[in-house]
Motif scaffolding. Sequence first.
Motif: not given
Length: 229
Positions: A119-147
């Motif tokens: 849990v601590d590691a996942l939290w640190s990952g989310l709070d890192s520049p890498t985690g923030r970049a991945v989260a932002t990118l995922r928000n830009l992508l289609p929500r529907n998995t097939a699409e």
Amino acid sequence: MTEPSSDQGAQPDGPAGPSATGTPLNARGARLNRRGLETRARVIRTAIGMLADTEHGGEVSANLVAKRAGVTWGTVQHQFGDVDGLWAAVLADLGSRGDMLPWKETDDGSVAERMGRIVDALWSGLDSPTGRAVATLRNLLPRNTAEFTETYPRTAEQLTRWDRRWRRAYARAFRGLVVDAYRLERVRHLLPAAVHGLYLEQRLSTWTDIDEARAVLAESIAGYLERRD
């Protein structure tokens, strides 16, 4: 080549990935020269910086990345093929950094202790520049998995690789312990979403004690894994 009005550019003509020797290729599968490598690195670096900067939020796009990096859309197409190739290259670069799953791999400790480290590691990952970049990118992508997989197949493949790394790291975290495999697999699906939810909660006006919530999450999951009924 003209710049598209949205992130949906032309389909790639080639791999726009590494060659057999590890040297990046352009969209047509040709090796990049020194100048091409510098341009590619600058575009990827610019994209990651914008994605990791929470002030940009949903304003990040491939067009804006090109503009900020000082290149034309034609250069992006030459280097990556299209926006799918660009985002795939960004994820490949982020995946090489190793700070999204930054827990120390040890075979010692109880289920509760190991779950706390995860849990601590996942939290640190989310709070890192890498985690923030991945989260932002995922928000830009289609929500529907097939699409998503149809429209961004190379980006989807990179995220699949991230999932495989998570699976391997998660499995290694419980080496040497006798834990119900079915429950362990169910928890694997829960953990990223649960930690991400708490991470988002702390950024809002909240009466939740996030540290306590993280501790209870780890303890509750450990209790579920250790049940013998």
